[in-house]
Design a protein around this motif. Structure first.
Motif, short mmCIF file in Angstrom:
data_model
loop_
_atom_site.label_atom_id
_atom_site.label_comp_id
_atom_site.label_asym_id
_atom_site.label_seq_id
_atom_site.Cartn_x
_atom_site.Cartn_y
_atom_site.Cartn_z
N LEU A 60 34.72 -1.76 17.14
CA LEU A 60 34.05 -0.82 18.03
C LEU A 60 34.80 -0.66 19.35
N TYR A 61 35.34 -1.76 19.85
CA TYR A 61 36.03 -1.71 21.13
C TYR A 61 37.54 -1.59 21.00
N TYR A 62 38.06 -1.57 19.78
CA TYR A 62 39.50 -1.43 19.57
C TYR A 62 40.01 -0.12 20.16
N ASN A 63 39.31 0.97 19.87
CA ASN A 63 39.68 2.29 20.38
C ASN A 63 38.41 3.02 20.80
N PRO A 64 37.85 2.68 21.95
CA PRO A 64 36.56 3.29 22.35
C PRO A 64 36.73 4.76 22.69
N GLY A 65 35.79 5.57 22.21
CA GLY A 65 35.77 6.98 22.55
C GLY A 65 35.14 7.18 23.92
N ILE A 66 35.95 7.56 24.89
CA ILE A 66 35.48 7.68 26.27
C ILE A 66 35.41 9.15 26.66
N ARG A 67 34.23 9.57 27.07
CA ARG A 67 34.02 10.92 27.59
C ARG A 67 33.26 10.81 28.91
N GLY A 68 33.02 11.94 29.55
CA GLY A 68 32.34 11.92 30.83
C GLY A 68 30.94 11.36 30.75
N LYS A 69 30.23 11.59 29.64
CA LYS A 69 28.84 11.16 29.52
C LYS A 69 28.71 9.64 29.43
N ASN A 70 29.64 8.99 28.77
CA ASN A 70 29.51 7.55 28.57
C ASN A 70 30.47 6.74 29.43
N PHE A 71 31.20 7.40 30.34
CA PHE A 71 32.22 6.69 31.09
C PHE A 71 31.62 5.63 32.02
#
Length: 439
Positions: A60-71
């Motif tokens: 899950l944390y290997y390649n986290p999907g980061i966008r403005g909503k969850n940053f």
């Protein structure tokens, strides 16, 4: 009562099986390539039990999907305190790929530096954000000693090339570097000393409005660089490209990408003799170019045993209104059959959607495909050709619609699975059922 007790006493699945399920969920993507399917599936696994959590949390944390909503949630998880010695989190060492390219005005430069400082022990791939990366992030970046791939192509603020290379000179595992340059990137014009490049750099991507003078001041590229790309460099000309490449005989792959229109295509083919190890050439034709014009310099009979070593030629015809007007004029055929391109075994055309070649051109394209495969068979490189196998190095001719990219070359014959959502629902149902069984 007995049924509930018997269900609660059932042992959990072995960790090895759960890791296989997590690996499967980690490979899931929706049809549009979205990361949400993968991330939501892994997140759901962590909620089942401690064993499921242990199997899924690393992926899950290997390649986290980061966008403005969850940053902001990501920041609070990774950096619970400004002081790095207080309340350390174990999640930081799990992050190997950090892609912040989707962030525009989220965060700040100091926050980006803090995040890099937290993930430095495990980070291998970093894509910098647009507005929140600057020179003050280089100190933290220099401590990411396991970095293999660094992409600064989205950064809006000018970063000194010399300071950047000095910061990454100790990153011995860095093999792929993308930098965005302009005339302010070399702010030390009076410093004649050469750049301190990463010692094992193999791929260099240069983009941005860099001028000829600035590009020439790059000097001699390190001998370790075998793959060079110019992308969206509208100011550079063939003079600067020649100056940079004249002492770079080790290149095996060269890309003249989109909006790099001042590099003449015919001149580029004429000059391939100076790159004796070049195996792949990717070129985007401008509205002033044509395939016949590009092939004109390759028609001459090569000296004995000295044809161009080029094996793969990728032509992006996206800017041409009628890319097929002169394709059947035999320049390309003759260049491959008896000219300087006798080593060519793979040809890729990428054209604009809606510009499907006419019937006569499609017949000519099939003949070219047969010629390339026949030459490959004569070389003994393949006994049979599997038309269903999407090998990016398979001999023949490939036609693509849309812009040319690395992914499009690999996925030409592979259609996105339409059953991924169904599989994800099945995985979720399996998780819920096992959760009920384990109480």
């Amino acid at each position: 009562m007995k049924s509930k007790q018997s269900l609660s006493n059932n042992p959990e699945l072995p960790l090895e099986i759960l890791e296989q399920i997590a690996a499967y969920v980690n490979d899931l993507e929706s049809e549009d390539g979205s990361w949400l399917v993968r991330q939501r599936g892994l997140w759901a696994m962590t909620l089942v039990s401690r064993t499921w959590y242990a199997a899924a949390i690393t992926k899950l944390y290997y390649n986290p999907g980061i966008r403005g909503k969850n940053f902001q949630l990501f920041v609070r998880t990774l950096c619970p305190s400004i002081n790095p010695h207080i309340r350390k989190t174990d999640f930081s060492v799990m992050i190997k790929v950090l892609n912040m390219s989707y962030l525009v005005h989220d965060g700040s430069k100091s926050l980006t530096s803090r995040i890099l400082g937290r993930v430095k022990d495990g980070l291998e791939v970093f894509v910098a954000p647009q507005a929140s990366f600057a020179v003050n992030c280089l100190a933290a970046l220099s401590k990411c000693l396991h970095l293999r791939r660094l992409d600064l192509s989205f950064v809006a603020q000018t970063v000194s090339i010399r300071q950047l290379l000095n910061s990454t000179s100790k990153c011995t595992q860095l093999e792929w570097l993308s930098i965005k340059c302009d005339d302010g990137s070399l702010d030390d014009k009076n410093n004649p000393s050469p750049f301190d490049w990463p010692p094992n750099l193999k791929t260099l991507v240069v983009s941005g409005p860099v001028s000829d003078e600035t590009l020439i001041r790059f000097g001699i590229l390190p001998k370790s660089v075998t793959d060079l790309t110019f992308s969206q460099c509208p100011k550079i000309s063939k003079i600067a490209v020649f100056w940079l490449l004249k002492d770079t005989g080790q290149l095996e792959s060269l890309t003249i990408g989109r909006r790099t229109t001042n590099v003449d295509c015919a001149w580029l083919i004429d000059w391939l003799w100076a790159l004796p190890k070049l195996r792949r050439l990717n070129y985007t034709l401008s509205d002033r170019d044509s395939i016949a014009q590009m092939m004109h310099g390759a028609l001459a009979k090569p000296p004995e045993d000295h044809p161009y070593p080029l094996q793969q030629l990728e032509l992006d015809l996206i800017y041409l209104d009628n890319p097929w007007s002169d394709l059947d004029d035999d320049e390309l055929w003759n260049a491959i059959d008896e000219g300087h391109l006798t080593c060519l075994r793979r040809l890729v055309f990428s054209h604009r959607s809606g510009t499907r070649p006419p019937k006569a051109i499609r017949r000519y394209v099939r003949d070219l495909d047969d010629l390339l495969k026949a030459l490959a068979r004569e070389d003994g490189e393949l006994a049979t050709i599997d038309e269903d196998e999407a090998d990016p190095h398979e001999p023949g001719l490939v036609m693509l619609e849309g812009p040319l990219s690395e992914d499009s070359l690999i996925t030409k014959r592979i259609q996105p699975s339409r059953h991924l959502e169904v599989r994800l629902v099945f995985i979720k149902q399996l998780m819920l059922g096992l959760a009920r069984l384990t109480g």
